[in-house]
Design a protein around this motif. Sequence first.
Motif, PDB file in Angstrom:
ATOM      1  N   PRO A   1      46.052  61.132  61.177  1.00 54.44           N
ATOM      2  CA  PRO A   1      46.476  61.392  59.679  1.00 54.44           C
ATOM      3  C   PRO A   1      46.049  60.035  58.964  1.00 54.44           C
ATOM      4  O   PRO A   1      46.118  58.905  59.573  1.00 54.44           O
ATOM      5  CB  PRO A   1      48.016  61.638  59.687  1.00 54.44           C
ATOM      6  CG  PRO A   1      48.459  62.060  60.921  1.00 54.44           C
ATOM      7  CD  PRO A   1      47.506  61.431  61.820  1.00 54.44           C
ATOM      8  N   LEU A   2      45.565  60.365  57.788  1.00 52.09           N
ATOM      9  CA  LEU A   2      45.027  59.298  56.882  1.00 52.09           C
ATOM     10  C   LEU A   2      46.193  58.104  56.502  1.00 52.09           C
ATOM     11  O   LEU A   2      47.119  58.884  55.993  1.00 52.09           O
ATOM     12  CB  LEU A   2      44.545  59.627  55.565  1.00 52.09           C
ATOM     13  CG  LEU A   2      43.548  58.678  54.599  1.00 52.09           C
ATOM     14  CD1 LEU A   2      42.509  57.890  55.514  1.00 52.09           C
ATOM     15  CD2 LEU A   2      43.151  59.245  53.167  1.00 52.09           C
ATOM     16  N   SER A   3      46.159  57.026  56.600  1.00 55.42           N
ATOM     17  CA  SER A   3      47.337  56.050  56.256  1.00 55.42           C
ATOM     18  C   SER A   3      46.546  55.034  55.676  1.00 55.42           C
ATOM     19  O   SER A   3      45.380  54.762  55.458  1.00 55.42           O
ATOM     20  CB  SER A   3      48.084  55.602  57.588  1.00 55.42           C
ATOM     21  OG  SER A   3      46.908  54.672  58.236  1.00 55.42           O
ATOM     22  N   GLY A   4      47.424  54.198  55.035  1.00 59.70           N
ATOM     23  CA  GLY A   4      47.008  53.022  54.324  1.00 59.70           C
ATOM     24  C   GLY A   4      47.931  52.752  53.108  1.00 59.70           C
ATOM     25  O   GLY A   4      48.964  53.116  52.972  1.00 59.70           O
ATOM     26  N   GLU A   5      47.730  51.770  52.148  1.00 63.07           N
ATOM     27  CA  GLU A   5      48.555  51.641  51.124  1.00 63.07           C
ATOM     28  C   GLU A   5      47.830  51.470  49.575  1.00 63.07           C
ATOM     29  O   GLU A   5      46.523  51.373  49.709  1.00 63.07           O
ATOM     30  CB  GLU A   5      48.770  49.948  51.169  1.00 63.07           C
ATOM     31  CG  GLU A   5      49.964  49.419  50.109  1.00 63.07           C
ATOM     32  CD  GLU A   5      50.112  48.075  50.619  1.00 63.07           C
ATOM     33  OE1 GLU A   5      50.534  47.450  49.767  1.00 63.07           O
ATOM     34  OE2 GLU A   5      49.862  47.693  51.574  1.00 63.07           O
ATOM     35  N   LEU A   6      48.394  51.923  48.671  1.00 58.35           N
ATOM     36  CA  LEU A   6      47.691  52.373  47.339  1.00 58.35           C
ATOM     37  C   LEU A   6      48.635  51.702  46.474  1.00 58.35           C
ATOM     38  O   LEU A   6      50.026  52.043  46.318  1.00 58.35           O
ATOM     39  CB  LEU A   6      47.710  53.761  47.109  1.00 58.35           C
ATOM     40  CG  LEU A   6      46.726  54.316  45.944  1.00 58.35           C
ATOM     41  CD1 LEU A   6      45.300  53.951  46.199  1.00 58.35           C
ATOM     42  CD2 LEU A   6      47.003  55.805  46.067  1.00 58.35           C
TER      43      LEU A   6
END
Length: 299
Positions: free
Chosen positions: A88-93
């Motif tokens: 699943p796409l993860s990260g911070e925005l």
Amino acid sequence: MDHKQLKYFLALAETLHFGRASEQCHISAPTLSRQIKQLEKELNIALFIRDNRSVSLTAQGKAFVEYARSSLAQWRQFKSECQDNGQPLSGELSFYCSVTATYSFVYDLFAKFRQQYPAIELNLNTGDPALSITHVLNDKEDLAVAVKPAQLPQGTSYLPIGQSQLVIVAPIMACPLTELLSSQQSNNIQWSQLPFIMPEQGILKDRLDQFCKTQAFTPRVYAHVSGHEAMVALASLGFGVACVPEIVLAQSPFKDQVRYLSSLDLIEPIEIGLVCKTKRLTDPVVTVLWETAENLFRL
């Protein structure tokens, strides 16, 4: 240095207050102070000038702000691009908007986005919408809700998500301003006699300046205010009339304490949209939020 230290530095550089910055970073003020001192020791420069009453950036600190913002943005993009397509796409925005926009646009956008991409961390910051594009250009935020300017800055992308009429409102309560307005005809308001709550900057100020020019009067300015919501509050208390987006008025707790003046068709409406740096659309995390907004706000 590590990326947490860069985040701590930027929080303190923005607030210039150890207490507020530590709350924003969810650490104690002494921990924040130690992290900043470690960063300064590693860089062998002073980033801040401190005394018992104030904190300010040194010349080197001001220069380091741009480096820290750029480094964190590049790091987030690198992590996004290196993800396994099977996961699943993860990260911070980071996302910036006015308080009103959180109700009017952002809630529905975030609700849909969270459902589709639950592993992505969303950081929402609110403030004066006049600063939205500046925050994006300075890499302070990845995306922002902004009023569309007459000309978009080079290197930015814009996605329309809504419109709003601009209205001039006055108090309902008994006060000198209400008495003054009651002595005038509703179709012949003497604008030059009225005190105005003026926005400090931005498209709203430009629209109001143009209205004053068209009506051939110089406004009597009671106060310059940052933030549309605060302008409604001051108008409701009788300090002056205020020009605000109708969408702000609809969400205001003071909407029943003000009334419209007869100028709804005299001021050009504003268009509201999502803004980001065009190069940031290469970041998968930014791209999926942009695409979610495109699907949600089809005008």
